[in-house]
Write a protein that holds these residues in place. Structure first.
Motif, PDB file in Angstrom:
ATOM      1  N   SER A 122      14.996  43.230  77.013  1.00 32.38           N
ATOM      2  CA  SER A 122      15.489  42.159  76.130  1.00 32.38           C
ATOM      3  C   SER A 122      14.532  41.694  75.164  1.00 32.38           C
ATOM      4  CB  SER A 122      15.895  40.963  77.068  1.00 32.38           C
ATOM      5  OG  SER A 122      14.763  40.387  77.785  1.00 32.38           O
ATOM      6  N   CYS A 123      13.396  41.544  75.264  1.00 27.42           N
ATOM      7  CA  CYS A 123      12.256  41.004  74.587  1.00 27.42           C
ATOM      8  C   CYS A 123      11.140  42.209  73.893  1.00 27.42           C
ATOM      9  CB  CYS A 123      11.350  39.904  75.033  1.00 27.42           C
ATOM     10  SG  CYS A 123      10.206  40.307  76.467  1.00 27.42           S
ATOM     11  N   SER A 124      11.194  43.352  74.422  1.00 30.92           N
ATOM     12  CA  SER A 124      10.513  44.590  74.249  1.00 30.92           C
ATOM     13  C   SER A 124       9.186  44.314  74.227  1.00 30.92           C
ATOM     14  CB  SER A 124      10.696  44.773  72.552  1.00 30.92           C
ATOM     15  OG  SER A 124      12.250  45.278  72.591  1.00 30.92           O
ATOM     16  N   SER A 125       8.482  43.542  75.191  1.00 31.60           N
ATOM     17  CA  SER A 125       7.206  43.069  75.794  1.00 31.60           C
ATOM     18  C   SER A 125       6.759  44.234  76.519  1.00 31.60           C
ATOM     19  CB  SER A 125       6.850  41.882  75.870  1.00 31.60           C
ATOM     20  OG  SER A 125       7.294  41.515  77.017  1.00 31.60           O
ATOM     21  N   ARG A 126       5.721  44.875  76.463  1.00 24.81           N
ATOM     22  CA  ARG A 126       5.146  45.841  77.550  1.00 24.81           C
ATOM     23  C   ARG A 126       4.317  45.043  78.433  1.00 24.81           C
ATOM     24  NH1 ARG A 126       3.908  51.206  73.729  1.00 24.81           N
ATOM     25  NH2 ARG A 126       5.642  51.152  72.747  1.00 24.81           N
ATOM     26  N   ASN A 127       4.877  44.788  79.777  1.00 27.31           N
ATOM     27  CA  ASN A 127       4.190  44.140  80.826  1.00 27.31           C
ATOM     28  C   ASN A 127       3.612  44.939  81.962  1.00 27.31           C
ATOM     29  OD1 ASN A 127       5.324  41.820  79.498  1.00 27.31           O
ATOM     30  ND2 ASN A 127       7.110  42.194  80.606  1.00 27.31           N
TER      31      ASN A 127
ATOM     32  N   CYS B 170       9.754  39.467  83.941  1.00 26.76           N
ATOM     33  CA  CYS B 170       9.216  39.232  82.831  1.00 26.76           C
ATOM     34  C   CYS B 170       8.468  38.260  82.606  1.00 26.76           C
ATOM     35  CB  CYS B 170       9.959  39.961  81.436  1.00 26.76           C
ATOM     36  SG  CYS B 170       9.433  39.474  79.927  1.00 26.76           S
ATOM     37  N   LYS B 171       7.226  37.744  82.319  1.00 30.89           N
ATOM     38  CA  LYS B 171       6.676  36.420  82.215  1.00 30.89           C
ATOM     39  C   LYS B 171       7.024  36.057  80.767  1.00 30.89           C
ATOM     40  CE  LYS B 171       2.306  38.498  80.843  1.00 30.89           C
ATOM     41  NZ  LYS B 171       0.554  38.773  81.121  1.00 30.89           N
ATOM     42  N   VAL B 172       7.211  36.676  79.776  1.00 28.26           N
ATOM     43  CA  VAL B 172       7.689  36.096  78.688  1.00 28.26           C
ATOM     44  C   VAL B 172       9.146  35.580  78.578  1.00 28.26           C
ATOM     45  CG1 VAL B 172       8.050  36.840  75.997  1.00 28.26           C
ATOM     46  CG2 VAL B 172       6.259  37.985  77.357  1.00 28.26           C
ATOM     47  N   CYS B 173      10.143  36.368  79.044  1.00 28.97           N
ATOM     48  CA  CYS B 173      11.121  35.980  79.402  1.00 28.97           C
ATOM     49  C   CYS B 173      11.543  34.793  80.547  1.00 28.97           C
ATOM     50  CB  CYS B 173      12.349  36.969  79.468  1.00 28.97           C
ATOM     51  SG  CYS B 173      12.562  38.129  78.211  1.00 28.97           S
ATOM     52  N   GLY B 174      10.789  34.919  81.540  1.00 27.94           N
ATOM     53  CA  GLY B 174      10.749  34.233  82.499  1.00 27.94           C
ATOM     54  C   GLY B 174      11.625  34.426  83.617  1.00 27.94           C
TER      55      GLY B 174
ATOM     56  N   HIS C 176      14.295  38.007  85.592  1.00 28.13           N
ATOM     57  CA  HIS C 176      14.100  39.552  86.207  1.00 28.13           C
ATOM     58  C   HIS C 176      14.925  40.217  85.171  1.00 28.13           C
ATOM     59  CE1 HIS C 176      12.186  38.076  90.040  1.00 28.13           C
ATOM     60  NE2 HIS C 176      11.919  39.243  90.189  1.00 28.13           N
ATOM     61  N   THR C 177      14.398  41.072  84.296  1.00 30.21           N
ATOM     62  CA  THR C 177      15.157  41.931  83.624  1.00 30.21           C
ATOM     63  C   THR C 177      14.988  43.470  83.874  1.00 30.21           C
ATOM     64  OG1 THR C 177      13.230  41.891  81.808  1.00 30.21           O
ATOM     65  CG2 THR C 177      14.762  40.190  81.755  1.00 30.21           C
ATOM     66  N   LEU C 178      15.840  44.260  83.109  1.00 31.86           N
ATOM     67  CA  LEU C 178      15.446  45.796  83.308  1.00 31.86           C
ATOM     68  C   LEU C 178      14.210  46.091  82.496  1.00 31.86           C
ATOM     69  CD1 LEU C 178      16.588  48.383  84.274  1.00 31.86           C
ATOM     70  CD2 LEU C 178      17.963  48.434  82.261  1.00 31.86           C
ATOM     71  N   HIS C 179      13.165  46.869  83.132  1.00 29.53           N
ATOM     72  CA  HIS C 179      12.296  47.607  82.099  1.00 29.53           C
ATOM     73  C   HIS C 179      12.327  48.948  82.214  1.00 29.53           C
ATOM     74  CE1 HIS C 179      10.592  43.471  82.769  1.00 29.53           C
ATOM     75  NE2 HIS C 179       9.559  43.671  82.071  1.00 29.53           N
ATOM     76  N   ARG C 180      12.118  49.469  80.950  1.00 33.24           N
ATOM     77  CA  ARG C 180      12.316  50.825  80.581  1.00 33.24           C
ATOM     78  C   ARG C 180      10.996  51.539  80.098  1.00 33.24           C
ATOM     79  NH1 ARG C 180      17.482  49.755  77.430  1.00 33.24           N
ATOM     80  NH2 ARG C 180      18.938  50.031  79.234  1.00 33.24           N
ATOM     81  N   GLU C 181      10.855  52.839  80.583  1.00 30.57           N
ATOM     82  CA  GLU C 181       9.593  53.471  80.306  1.00 30.57           C
ATOM     83  C   GLU C 181       9.475  53.749  78.777  1.00 30.57           C
ATOM     84  OE1 GLU C 181       8.153  58.017  80.830  1.00 30.57           O
ATOM     85  OE2 GLU C 181       9.668  57.320  82.114  1.00 30.57           O
ATOM     86  N   THR C 182       8.428  53.564  78.160  1.00 33.07           N
ATOM     87  CA  THR C 182       8.325  53.719  76.697  1.00 33.07           C
ATOM     88  C   THR C 182       7.326  55.013  76.677  1.00 33.07           C
ATOM     89  OG1 THR C 182       6.434  52.299  76.757  1.00 33.07           O
ATOM     90  CG2 THR C 182       8.383  51.352  76.109  1.00 33.07           C
ATOM     91  N   LYS C 183       6.982  55.482  75.292  1.00 36.93           N
ATOM     92  CA  LYS C 183       6.295  56.532  75.111  1.00 36.93           C
ATOM     93  C   LYS C 183       4.924  56.133  75.051  1.00 36.93           C
ATOM     94  CE  LYS C 183       9.305  59.490  72.801  1.00 36.93           C
ATOM     95  NZ  LYS C 183       9.720  60.260  71.488  1.00 36.93           N
TER      96      LYS C 183
END
Length: 49
Positions: free
Chosen positions: A11-16, A36-40, A42-49
């Protein structure tokens, strides 16, 4: 063969988070529900390159 990957919030694209995965047994991108500490929340986190 393990590879170090980072997880980004969908949702916010921050790499946590960073983690490692076995590339030979898990060829697809990793998707995990994490806090996600930015959103506050639980969200879905996806693998990035």
């Amino acid at each position: 063969m393990s590879k170090k990957v980072s997880l980004a919030c969908s949702s916010c694209s921050s790499r946590n988070y960073t983690t490692s995965k076995n590339v030979s047994t898990q060829p697809t991108r990793l998707e995990v529900n994490k806090y996600c500490k930015v959103c506050g929340k639980h969200t879905l986190h996806r693998e990035t390159k």
